[in-house]
Design a protein around this motif. Structure first.
Motif, PDB file in Angstrom:
ATOM      1  N   ARG A 185       0.832  -1.208   0.000  1.00  0.00           N
ATOM      2  CA  ARG A 185       0.000   0.000   0.000  1.00  0.00           C
ATOM      3  C   ARG A 185       0.868   1.261   0.000  1.00  0.00           C
ATOM      4  N   TRP A 186       1.977   1.255   0.748  1.00  0.00           N
ATOM      5  CA  TRP A 186       2.828   2.442   0.810  1.00  0.00           C
ATOM      6  C   TRP A 186       3.404   2.776  -0.564  1.00  0.00           C
ATOM      7  N   ALA A 187       3.639   1.739  -1.388  1.00  0.00           N
ATOM      8  CA  ALA A 187       4.182   1.976  -2.732  1.00  0.00           C
ATOM      9  C   ALA A 187       3.155   2.680  -3.614  1.00  0.00           C
ATOM     10  N   GLU A 188       1.872   2.402  -3.392  1.00  0.00           N
ATOM     11  CA  GLU A 188       0.833   3.084  -4.156  1.00  0.00           C
ATOM     12  C   GLU A 188       0.834   4.581  -3.835  1.00  0.00           C
ATOM     13  N   ALA A 231      -9.272   3.818  -8.428  1.00  0.00           N
ATOM     14  CA  ALA A 231      -9.446   2.370  -8.244  1.00  0.00           C
ATOM     15  C   ALA A 231      -8.868   1.885  -6.920  1.00  0.00           C
ATOM     16  N   LYS A 232      -7.733   2.438  -6.508  1.00  0.00           N
ATOM     17  CA  LYS A 232      -7.110   2.012  -5.252  1.00  0.00           C
ATOM     18  C   LYS A 232      -7.570   2.835  -4.059  1.00  0.00           C
ATOM     19  N   ARG A 233      -8.427   3.829  -4.292  1.00  0.00           N
ATOM     20  CA  ARG A 233      -9.098   4.579  -3.225  1.00  0.00           C
ATOM     21  C   ARG A 233      -8.100   5.226  -2.242  1.00  0.00           C
ATOM     22  N   LEU A 234      -7.092   5.893  -2.799  1.00  0.00           N
ATOM     23  CA  LEU A 234      -6.105   6.541  -1.941  1.00  0.00           C
ATOM     24  C   LEU A 234      -6.709   7.742  -1.217  1.00  0.00           C
ATOM     25  N   TYR A 241      -9.275   2.470   2.026  1.00  0.00           N
ATOM     26  CA  TYR A 241      -8.774   1.092   2.049  1.00  0.00           C
ATOM     27  C   TYR A 241      -9.789   0.088   2.601  1.00  0.00           C
ATOM     28  N   PRO A 242     -10.539   0.413   3.658  1.00  0.00           N
ATOM     29  CA  PRO A 242     -11.538  -0.559   4.141  1.00  0.00           C
ATOM     30  C   PRO A 242     -12.555  -0.940   3.066  1.00  0.00           C
ATOM     31  N   ALA A 243     -13.012   0.057   2.289  1.00  0.00           N
ATOM     32  CA  ALA A 243     -13.968  -0.253   1.218  1.00  0.00           C
ATOM     33  C   ALA A 243     -13.327  -1.121   0.147  1.00  0.00           C
ATOM     34  N   GLN A 244     -12.054  -0.889  -0.136  1.00  0.00           N
ATOM     35  CA  GLN A 244     -11.356  -1.709  -1.120  1.00  0.00           C
ATOM     36  C   GLN A 244     -11.240  -3.150  -0.653  1.00  0.00           C
ATOM     37  N   ARG A 245     -10.927  -3.365   0.610  1.00  0.00           N
ATOM     38  CA  ARG A 245     -10.813  -4.725   1.142  1.00  0.00           C
ATOM     39  C   ARG A 245     -12.164  -5.436   1.120  1.00  0.00           C
TER      40      ARG A 245
END
Length: 262
Positions: A185-188, A231-234, A241-245
């Motif tokens: 995630r940190w790389a995103e 798409a990754k919801r940054l 992130y919770p919605a992405q998971r």
């Protein structure tokens, strides 16, 4: 007519092999959604990634299941697998940048260190070009020779600084490539920030001179920024992130297997 889409699950199974459900993990060695036994003793195991049914000859286990079917580890599939492929495409792009910038940094630093030794051969070549073919050589200060000649005249401190900046940028691209390839995630976030910061210089370069490679690089970087942000919801966008998971769990969990039941 229904539009066909690229089936990443099949592509992954073709390269890595299937991930079938094991009868030993199921209560009684069977589950209509995952494993079936025919009267002649043939075992059909469903691939947990691409949903293909794989036949095999094996004995039906008599011992209890090692863990409930609900706790089966389902490999990446659906949205999670798609995101993995997209992130690795971006990682390959960053790896390409790492190689180019790293090579440029090495060239600049080596040139700066041996500039005095290289100057005499260079000027001999330039003189030969300018005086060759009856004096119809390259004009002084033009073309590639002119650019190299300017480099010989630059202060060493400026060239050392340029080499250091190129090396640092190459390291940044390499770190992005490794992190994105491993799905961190940190790389995103790092890729988003670094790419966004460099959009302004790229647009400014296009105002000076337009080229196919500059336009392509700008389009690719804008696509990367939009993908990571949306798409990754940054930064908490669209639930973060919770919605992405939760979305990935719907596509990759036990419920996804039941929805895609053949």
């Amino acid at each position: 007519m229904k539009r066909r889409r690229l089936n990443l699950e099949l592509l992954t199974c073709a390269s890595r092999g299937h991930a079938p459900a094991e009868p030993e993990d199921l209560e009684g060695g069977a589950d209509p959604v995952l494993v079936r036994w025919t009267p002649d003793g043939l075992c059909w195991q469903r691939c947990l990634r691409c949903d293909a049914w794989i036949p095999s000859r094996r004995e039906r286990p008599a011992r209890p299941a090692a863990r409930p079917a609900a706790e089966l580890v389902v490999p990446e599939r659906g949205r999670e697998l798609r995101d993995r492929y997209v992130l690795r495409l971006i990682a390959l792009d960053r790896l390409f940048h790492f190689v180019l910038l790293g090579t440029a940094a090495v060239v600049v630093l080596l040139f700066t260190a041996d500039r005095k030794r290289l100057s005499d051969p260079f000027y001999r070549v330039v003189d030969a070009l300018q005086n060759g073919a009856g004096g119809l050589g390259a004009r002084p200060g033009t073309g590639l020779a002119g650019e190299i000649e300017k480099a010989f005249q630059e202060p060493s401190t400026k060239l050392w600084f340029l080499g250091a900046v190129l090396a640092a940028y190459a390291v940044l691209e390499g770190v992005e490539a490794i992190g994105l390839w491993r799905g961190r995630r940190w790389a995103e976030y790092l890729t988003f920030v670094a790419t966004t910061v460099l959009l302004a210089p790229e647009v400014w370069e296009l105002t000076r001179r337009v080229s196919f490679f500059k336009v392509t690089a700008l389009v690719v970087n804008i696509a990367v920024v939009v993908y990571l942000l949306y798409a990754k919801r940054l930064f908490g966008l669209r639930g973060g992130y919770p919605a992405q998971r939760r979305e990935q769990a719907r596509d990759s969990g036990r419920q996804a297997l039941e929805r895609a039941f053949p």
